[in-house]
Design a protein around this motif. Structure first.
Motif, short mmCIF file in Angstrom:
data_model
loop_
_atom_site.label_atom_id
_atom_site.label_comp_id
_atom_site.label_asym_id
_atom_site.label_seq_id
_atom_site.Cartn_x
_atom_site.Cartn_y
_atom_site.Cartn_z
N ASP A 145 0.76 -1.30 0.00
CA ASP A 145 -0.01 0.14 -0.18
C ASP A 145 0.92 1.28 0.03
N SER A 146 1.93 1.24 0.86
CA SER A 146 2.75 2.46 0.86
C SER A 146 3.28 2.59 -0.31
N THR A 147 4.15 1.38 -0.98
CA THR A 147 4.71 1.48 -2.20
C THR A 147 3.84 2.12 -3.32
N SER A 148 2.59 1.64 -3.36
CA SER A 148 1.65 2.38 -4.34
C SER A 148 1.57 3.72 -4.26
N THR A 149 1.12 4.20 -2.85
CA THR A 149 1.00 5.63 -2.62
C THR A 149 2.42 6.53 -3.13
N ALA A 150 3.48 6.00 -2.55
CA ALA A 150 4.89 6.58 -3.15
C ALA A 150 4.83 6.71 -4.65
N GLU A 151 4.51 5.60 -5.31
CA GLU A 151 4.36 5.67 -6.87
C GLU A 151 3.30 6.42 -7.57
N ASN A 152 2.18 6.35 -6.99
CA ASN A 152 1.15 6.92 -7.72
C ASN A 152 0.60 8.13 -7.08
#
Length: 105
Positions: free
Chosen positions: A29-36
């Motif tokens: 979830d955090s990786t997705s937030t950082a990316e998108n």
């Protein structure tokens, strides 16, 4: 327990594996937030000033650095979880083998 013997609590290893899997899910979830969710559109900081290009470039660099760190940590947690799972399986197999040897079945 006799001297030189040990016992491994498989339930505790299961707990470690469950917690690591939860960490991986949360990191996804955090990786997705950082990316998108860290997009900085052109013009959002204003226009026509000389530092604008530097600010956008700095944002892109920090974003890329964060994504790289997230992937490194995610890989580390995944590796630890995979190894923990293998260790748990090996201990379970050893326990079954010992049980067979002791009972002759």
């Amino acid at each position: 327990m006799a001297q030189g013997q040990y016992r491994v609590d498989l339930d505790e290893l299961d707990q470690v594996i469950r917690k690591l899997n939860h960490v991986l899910k949360e990191m996804g979830d955090s990786t997705s937030t950082a990316e998108n969710s860290t997009y900085l559109p052109q013009g959002s900081l204003g226009e026509g000033f000389k530092e604008a290009t530097v600010l956008y470039a700095a944002h892109d660099k920090v974003k890329a650095d964060i994504q790289k760190m997230m992937k490194m940590v995610e890989g580390l947690v995944d590796t630890f979880g995979t190894k923990s799972s293998k260790v748990r399986g090996a201990y379970q197999d050893a326990e079954a083998d010992n049980s067979i040897k002791m009972t002759g079945q």
